[in-house]
Design a protein around this motif. Structure first.
Motif, short mmCIF file in Angstrom:
data_model
loop_
_atom_site.label_atom_id
_atom_site.label_comp_id
_atom_site.label_asym_id
_atom_site.label_seq_id
_atom_site.Cartn_x
_atom_site.Cartn_y
_atom_site.Cartn_z
N THR A 130 0.85 -1.19 0.00
CA THR A 130 0.00 0.00 0.00
C THR A 130 0.89 1.24 0.00
O THR A 130 1.95 1.27 0.60
CB THR A 130 -0.92 0.03 1.23
N TRP A 131 0.41 2.28 -0.69
CA TRP A 131 1.19 3.51 -0.85
C TRP A 131 0.24 4.71 -0.75
O TRP A 131 -0.16 5.28 -1.74
CB TRP A 131 1.92 3.48 -2.19
N PRO A 132 -0.14 5.09 0.46
CA PRO A 132 -1.00 6.26 0.63
C PRO A 132 -0.19 7.55 0.51
O PRO A 132 0.99 7.59 0.87
CB PRO A 132 -1.55 6.10 2.05
N GLY A 172 5.48 -1.38 3.31
CA GLY A 172 6.65 -2.20 3.58
C GLY A 172 7.64 -1.55 4.53
O GLY A 172 8.60 -2.19 4.97
N LYS A 173 7.42 -0.27 4.81
CA LYS A 173 8.25 0.46 5.77
C LYS A 173 7.32 1.11 6.80
O LYS A 173 7.28 2.32 6.96
CB LYS A 173 9.09 1.53 5.07
N PRO A 256 2.83 -3.50 -7.12
CA PRO A 256 2.84 -4.92 -7.51
C PRO A 256 3.25 -5.87 -6.38
O PRO A 256 2.90 -7.05 -6.45
CB PRO A 256 3.86 -4.96 -8.66
N ASP A 257 3.97 -5.37 -5.37
CA ASP A 257 4.40 -6.25 -4.29
C ASP A 257 3.38 -6.34 -3.16
O ASP A 257 3.72 -6.70 -2.03
CB ASP A 257 5.75 -5.80 -3.73
N ILE A 258 2.10 -6.04 -3.45
CA ILE A 258 1.08 -6.08 -2.43
C ILE A 258 1.06 -7.46 -1.76
O ILE A 258 1.17 -8.50 -2.42
CB ILE A 258 -0.32 -5.74 -3.04
N ASP A 259 0.90 -7.46 -0.45
CA ASP A 259 0.81 -8.70 0.31
C ASP A 259 -0.39 -9.52 -0.19
O ASP A 259 -1.51 -9.01 -0.24
CB ASP A 259 0.62 -8.35 1.79
#
Length: 276
Positions: A130-132, A172-173, A256-259
């Protein structure tokens, strides 16, 4: 000798007065509220203030290889109990001839301004991939489907138009927030105008993310603590395209690397306020 206490007291008064003056001078001059959304309604977002940007770029994918659709549905954007809920969901969704497995929302403000202070009180979503973001673009950006481009302002391509990232967070962070400034000389994966820090509980607690922008600099802070200042020594079209109106954007992108176990998570916004 009997004059020393008097002299000392006089010095203390002058010193204290000087300190107070210095403190006051550092306080932001942006103290007049010119635009806000307190999200006091219920149901759909206020369409007089916000525009759903849903049109896919050429090629059928959002920039950066994102794998989601942005929609204008209540499932992805709604107001409840005084909060905006911008929701990313795992679901098969067919739109504009493209089938994607995730949906979210991307909002453009119908308000744009030059110089001021932005305050956003928000809780962030969770989940690797996720990238909010809460950010700003010049309303002159030539981006088909954006609100201001539809109003006839689109003349300048990205990143020359200028972009201000008040807040970015990558799942991821977890708990690391970032602010950045994109220009013709610093953009995309090669952006160097960037700063950030660890903030505890960004997804479980509300924090206030703030930008102060004037003709000389931008200051980024969280809960009143500054973590980055952008103030280029040389200001030109490549380093400082920030002399005209910018508008606000809120979105959750899906990378693309979504869990694979991700199902749903929301950005929950208490308020957005702009001062000048």
């Amino acid at each position: 000798m009997r004059f020393l206490p008097v002299l000392f007291f006089s010095f203390l008064l002058v010193f204290t007065s000087s300190c107070k003056k210095s403190k006051n001078e550092s306080v932001s001059s942006f103290d007049t509220l010119v635009w806000s959304d307190e999200f006091d309604n219920s149901g759909a977002i206020d369409s007089t203030k916000w525009f759903h940007q849903t049109q896919l770029p050429a090629g059928g994918d959002w920039y950066g290889g994102l794998i989601n659709h942005y929609t204008n549905r209540l499932e992805n954007t709604f107001v409840k109990d005084g909060f905006l809920n911008l929701v990313a969901k795992k679901e098969v969704f067919n739109d504009q001839g493209e089938i994607k497995n995730y949906t979210s929302a991307r909002l453009n403000s119908k308000f744009a301004f030059t110089y001021g202070k932005v305050e956003v009180r928000v809780k962030l979503p969770t989940g690797i991939g996720t990238w909010p973001a809460i950010w700003m673009l010049n309303k002159n950006i030539d981006e088909p489907g954006a609100y201001w481009e539809k109003q006839g302002y689109g003349t300048t391509y990205w990143p020359v138009c200028g972009e201000i990232d008040i807040l970015e967070h990558w799942g991821g962070k977890q708990n690391r927030i970032q602010s950045a400034v994109h220009t013709g000389s610093s953009a995309g994966d090669d952006v160097v105008n960037v700063g950030g820090r660890i903030i505890e509980n960004v997804s479980n607690e509300f924090h206030i993310y703030e930008l102060e922008w004037d003709e000389n600099k931008m200051i980024f802070s969280v809960d009143g603590i500054e973590h980055y200042t952008y103030k280029p020594e040389i200001k030109n079209a490549d380093t400082w395209p920030f002399t005209s109106d910018q508008y606000l954007l809120l979105n959750i992108a899906i990378e693309p690397d979504i869990d694979p176990s991700f199902e749903e998570s929301a950005m929950v916004v208490d308020y957005i306020r702009v001062y000048q």
